[in-house]
Design a protein around this motif. Structure first.
Motif, PDB file in Angstrom:
ATOM      1  N   LEU A 173      23.984  19.650  87.787  1.00  0.00           N
ATOM      2  CA  LEU A 173      23.526  19.762  86.404  1.00  0.00           C
ATOM      3  C   LEU A 173      22.840  18.458  86.010  1.00  0.00           C
ATOM      4  O   LEU A 173      23.405  17.374  86.192  1.00  0.00           O
ATOM      5  CB  LEU A 173      24.700  20.026  85.467  1.00  0.00           C
ATOM      6  N   HIS A 174      21.636  18.560  85.462  1.00  0.00           N
ATOM      7  CA  HIS A 174      20.850  17.401  85.032  1.00  0.00           C
ATOM      8  C   HIS A 174      20.827  17.389  83.508  1.00  0.00           C
ATOM      9  O   HIS A 174      20.320  18.306  82.879  1.00  0.00           O
ATOM     10  CB  HIS A 174      19.434  17.508  85.592  1.00  0.00           C
ATOM     11  N   ALA A 175      21.362  16.297  82.913  1.00  0.00           N
ATOM     12  CA  ALA A 175      21.498  16.232  81.452  1.00  0.00           C
ATOM     13  C   ALA A 175      20.283  15.624  80.760  1.00  0.00           C
ATOM     14  O   ALA A 175      20.416  14.991  79.713  1.00  0.00           O
ATOM     15  CB  ALA A 175      22.767  15.461  81.079  1.00  0.00           C
ATOM     16  N   GLY A 176      19.113  15.822  81.308  1.00  0.00           N
ATOM     17  CA  GLY A 176      17.885  15.479  80.596  1.00  0.00           C
ATOM     18  C   GLY A 176      17.300  14.117  80.863  1.00  0.00           C
ATOM     19  O   GLY A 176      17.908  13.249  81.465  1.00  0.00           O
ATOM     20  N   ASP A 177      16.071  13.931  80.364  1.00  0.00           N
ATOM     21  CA  ASP A 177      15.184  12.818  80.684  1.00  0.00           C
ATOM     22  C   ASP A 177      14.874  12.813  82.170  1.00  0.00           C
ATOM     23  O   ASP A 177      15.186  11.883  82.913  1.00  0.00           O
ATOM     24  CB  ASP A 177      15.739  11.473  80.216  1.00  0.00           C
ATOM     25  N   ILE A 178      14.248  13.901  82.571  1.00  0.00           N
ATOM     26  CA  ILE A 178      13.721  14.016  83.917  1.00  0.00           C
ATOM     27  C   ILE A 178      12.620  12.980  84.095  1.00  0.00           C
ATOM     28  O   ILE A 178      12.496  12.350  85.151  1.00  0.00           O
ATOM     29  CB  ILE A 178      13.154  15.445  84.129  1.00  0.00           C
ATOM     30  N   THR A 179      11.839  12.784  83.036  1.00  0.00           N
ATOM     31  CA  THR A 179      10.646  11.924  83.093  1.00  0.00           C
ATOM     32  C   THR A 179      10.722  10.810  82.052  1.00  0.00           C
ATOM     33  O   THR A 179      11.616  10.777  81.214  1.00  0.00           O
ATOM     34  CB  THR A 179       9.388  12.751  82.817  1.00  0.00           C
ATOM     35  N   ASP A 180       9.714   9.934  82.111  1.00  0.00           N
ATOM     36  CA  ASP A 180       9.608   8.846  81.146  1.00  0.00           C
ATOM     37  C   ASP A 180       8.621   9.189  80.030  1.00  0.00           C
ATOM     38  O   ASP A 180       8.879   8.937  78.858  1.00  0.00           O
ATOM     39  CB  ASP A 180       9.144   7.577  81.856  1.00  0.00           C
ATOM     40  N   TYR A 181       7.481   9.787  80.413  1.00  0.00           N
ATOM     41  CA  TYR A 181       6.407  10.020  79.449  1.00  0.00           C
ATOM     42  C   TYR A 181       6.026  11.493  79.315  1.00  0.00           C
ATOM     43  O   TYR A 181       5.024  11.816  78.690  1.00  0.00           O
ATOM     44  CB  TYR A 181       5.166   9.215  79.845  1.00  0.00           C
ATOM     45  N   GLY A 182       6.812  12.379  79.899  1.00  0.00           N
ATOM     46  CA  GLY A 182       6.548  13.806  79.772  1.00  0.00           C
ATOM     47  C   GLY A 182       5.307  14.279  80.506  1.00  0.00           C
ATOM     48  O   GLY A 182       4.790  15.362  80.215  1.00  0.00           O
ATOM     49  N   LEU A 183       4.832  13.514  81.485  1.00  0.00           N
ATOM     50  CA  LEU A 183       3.624  13.878  82.215  1.00  0.00           C
ATOM     51  C   LEU A 183       3.940  14.820  83.373  1.00  0.00           C
ATOM     52  O   LEU A 183       4.996  14.711  84.010  1.00  0.00           O
ATOM     53  CB  LEU A 183       2.928  12.632  82.754  1.00  0.00           C
ATOM     54  N   LEU A 184       3.008  15.711  83.655  1.00  0.00           N
ATOM     55  CA  LEU A 184       3.182  16.662  84.747  1.00  0.00           C
ATOM     56  C   LEU A 184       3.474  15.944  86.065  1.00  0.00           C
ATOM     57  O   LEU A 184       4.346  16.367  86.831  1.00  0.00           O
ATOM     58  CB  LEU A 184       1.928  17.532  84.884  1.00  0.00           C
ATOM     59  N   LYS A 185       2.758  14.856  86.329  1.00  0.00           N
ATOM     60  CA  LYS A 185       2.973  14.129  87.584  1.00  0.00           C
ATOM     61  C   LYS A 185       4.423  13.671  87.697  1.00  0.00           C
ATOM     62  O   LYS A 185       5.020  13.745  88.773  1.00  0.00           O
ATOM     63  CB  LYS A 185       2.039  12.920  87.668  1.00  0.00           C
ATOM     64  N   VAL A 202      18.431  20.360  81.609  1.00  0.00           N
ATOM     65  CA  VAL A 202      18.141  20.527  80.190  1.00  0.00           C
ATOM     66  C   VAL A 202      17.036  19.530  79.807  1.00  0.00           C
ATOM     67  O   VAL A 202      16.827  18.530  80.510  1.00  0.00           O
ATOM     68  CB  VAL A 202      19.418  20.303  79.346  1.00  0.00           C
ATOM     69  N   ILE A 203      16.335  19.783  78.717  1.00  0.00           N
ATOM     70  CA  ILE A 203      15.237  18.899  78.310  1.00  0.00           C
ATOM     71  C   ILE A 203      15.778  17.651  77.604  1.00  0.00           C
ATOM     72  O   ILE A 203      16.724  17.718  76.816  1.00  0.00           O
ATOM     73  CB  ILE A 203      14.235  19.649  77.393  1.00  0.00           C
ATOM     74  N   GLY A 204      15.185  16.483  77.929  1.00  0.00           N
ATOM     75  CA  GLY A 204      15.539  15.231  77.282  1.00  0.00           C
ATOM     76  C   GLY A 204      14.470  14.805  76.297  1.00  0.00           C
ATOM     77  O   GLY A 204      13.384  15.404  76.237  1.00  0.00           O
ATOM     78  N   ASN A 205      14.740  13.768  75.527  1.00  0.00           N
ATOM     79  CA  ASN A 205      13.766  13.340  74.517  1.00  0.00           C
ATOM     80  C   ASN A 205      12.489  12.797  75.155  1.00  0.00           C
ATOM     81  O   ASN A 205      11.381  13.011  74.646  1.00  0.00           O
ATOM     82  CB  ASN A 205      14.382  12.316  73.564  1.00  0.00           C
ATOM     83  N   HIS A 206      12.588  12.112  76.286  1.00  0.00           N
ATOM     84  CA  HIS A 206      11.381  11.628  76.960  1.00  0.00           C
ATOM     85  C   HIS A 206      10.578  12.778  77.562  1.00  0.00           C
ATOM     86  O   HIS A 206       9.356  12.683  77.676  1.00  0.00           O
ATOM     87  CB  HIS A 206      11.747  10.615  78.045  1.00  0.00           C
ATOM     88  N   ASP A 207      11.259  13.837  77.941  1.00  0.00           N
ATOM     89  CA  ASP A 207      10.569  15.018  78.480  1.00  0.00           C
ATOM     90  C   ASP A 207       9.783  15.752  77.400  1.00  0.00           C
ATOM     91  O   ASP A 207       8.917  16.573  77.713  1.00  0.00           O
ATOM     92  CB  ASP A 207      11.582  15.994  79.087  1.00  0.00           C
ATOM     93  N   ALA A 208      10.088  15.463  76.141  1.00  0.00           N
ATOM     94  CA  ALA A 208       9.496  16.201  75.026  1.00  0.00           C
ATOM     95  C   ALA A 208       8.335  15.475  74.362  1.00  0.00           C
ATOM     96  O   ALA A 208       7.775  15.974  73.390  1.00  0.00           O
ATOM     97  CB  ALA A 208      10.568  16.511  73.973  1.00  0.00           C
ATOM     98  N   VAL A 209       7.943  14.295  74.864  1.00  0.00           N
ATOM     99  CA  VAL A 209       6.826  13.568  74.259  1.00  0.00           C
ATOM    100  C   VAL A 209       5.513  14.018  74.892  1.00  0.00           C
ATOM    101  O   VAL A 209       5.495  14.654  75.943  1.00  0.00           O
ATOM    102  CB  VAL A 209       7.009  12.034  74.414  1.00  0.00           C
ATOM    103  N   GLY A 210       4.382  13.635  74.248  1.00  0.00           N
ATOM    104  CA  GLY A 210       3.084  14.071  74.753  1.00  0.00           C
ATOM    105  C   GLY A 210       3.034  15.581  74.788  1.00  0.00           C
ATOM    106  O   GLY A 210       3.379  16.258  73.822  1.00  0.00           O
ATOM    107  N   ASN A 211       2.608  16.136  75.925  1.00  0.00           N
ATOM    108  CA  ASN A 211       2.679  17.587  76.082  1.00  0.00           C
ATOM    109  C   ASN A 211       3.832  17.975  76.990  1.00  0.00           C
ATOM    110  O   ASN A 211       3.830  19.026  77.625  1.00  0.00           O
ATOM    111  CB  ASN A 211       1.353  18.141  76.611  1.00  0.00           C
ATOM    112  N   GLY A 212       4.848  17.098  77.030  1.00  0.00           N
ATOM    113  CA  GLY A 212       6.002  17.351  77.884  1.00  0.00           C
ATOM    114  C   GLY A 212       6.734  18.638  77.572  1.00  0.00           C
ATOM    115  O   GLY A 212       7.300  19.266  78.471  1.00  0.00           O
ATOM    116  N   GLN A 213       6.724  19.047  76.297  1.00  0.00           N
ATOM    117  CA  GLN A 213       7.390  20.305  75.947  1.00  0.00           C
ATOM    118  C   GLN A 213       6.718  21.477  76.654  1.00  0.00           C
ATOM    119  O   GLN A 213       7.390  22.391  77.152  1.00  0.00           O
ATOM    120  CB  GLN A 213       7.373  20.508  74.434  1.00  0.00           C
TER     121      GLN A 213
END
Length: 272
Positions: A95-107, A126-137
């Motif tokens: 289980l991953h509790a979010g913030d997969i990424t730093d800037y929500g970029l596809l790369k 689950v989605i983290g706050n960093h995953d939700a910035v830019g077009n991360g959502q």
């Protein structure tokens, strides 16, 4: 001159074909904000939950789950964690509790997924706050699926809740949805709520914390699991309330293992 003209004309005619070919590979992108995915990169949570359910243990078995969070940018640490988990034979899924990424970029989503996809077992994030910035959502929705979702395995239910209050214009968390998910509590021996922002943070929406705690208590939730702070913590928000766990970032060279047997669970901090 005629030959030169023909060569130039042919070059211009070939240009669209060349651009089309490049568009089909990762070496060329129109924008860092586009969402172009391979079929196997779509709906990862749904794909991996299907794998988990296909090997669903009986309700009497011990269910062992690994917990991680905040893999954002820690590529070498993530690879080492995957390597360490793969040498265990007891983990059913991660289980991953979010913030997969730093800037929500596809790369970034793609790089982290490529690391975690080398796990011998499925993982669900689950989605983290960093995953939700830019077009991360948009990227998360395309790659992983719904922001709020749940699944049950054996006699345990896992509920994933988007708690990114600020990034979702104060519309998260959806506590009405959470209560709907908790209403079948009597059907399970253990119920876990997994989200990124812990209720102790102002980023959860301070006015949401009281109702969240009431729901956890009313439905006897087994454990509330979070990331975000980058450090391990195990606590109760209220003296007689439900236990809360914050999972450390992979940069701390640590993940959690949770063993679930019947109505009981045991947590272990694992260094790698």
């Amino acid at each position: 001159m005629k030959n030169i003209y023909c060569y130039r004309t042919t070059s211009w005619l070939l240009l669209p074909a060349l651009l089309l070919a490049l568009a089909g590979c990762e070496l060329f992108e129109y924008s860092p904000y586009e969402v172009r995915l391979k079929p196997e990169e779509r709906n990862i949570n749904e794909q991996h939950i299907a794998r988990i359910l296909a090997e669903q243990p009986s309700s009497s078995d011990t269910l062992t789950v690994a917990l991680t969070a905040d893999t954002q940018g820690f590529y070498a640490d993530n690879d080492d964690m995957v390597h360490h988990m793969n040498h265990r034979d007891d983990i059913a899924f991660v289980l991953h509790a979010g913030d997969i990424t730093d800037y929500g970029l596809l790369k970034e989503f793609r790089w982290i997924h490529r690391s975690l996809d080398r796990l011998r077992v499925p993982y669900v994030a689950v989605i983290g706050n960093h995953d939700a910035v830019g077009n991360g959502q948009d990227v998360y929705r395309a790659m992983f699926g719904k922001f709020d979702f749940s699944f049950a395995v054996g006699s345990s239910k896992f509920i994933f809740l988007n708690t990114n209050f600020l990034e979702f214009d104060f519309k998260a968390p959806d506590l009405d949805w959470l209560e709907t998910q908790l209403q079948d509590r009597a059907s399970y021996k253990t119920v876990f709520v997994v989200s990124h922002i812990p209720p102790t943070s102002f980023e959860f929406g301070e006015h949401n914390n009281d109702r969240y705690q009431r729901l956890l208590e009313k439905y006897n939730v087994s454990l509330s699991i979070h990331g975000h702070t980058h450090r391990y913590d195990f606590y109760k928000v209220e003296e007689e309330g439900v236990d809360h766990l914050t999972v450390a970032t992979t940069n701390e060279r640590e993940y959690m293992v949770m063993q679930i047997v019947g109505e009981q669970f045991k947590l272990e901090r694992v260094n790698f």
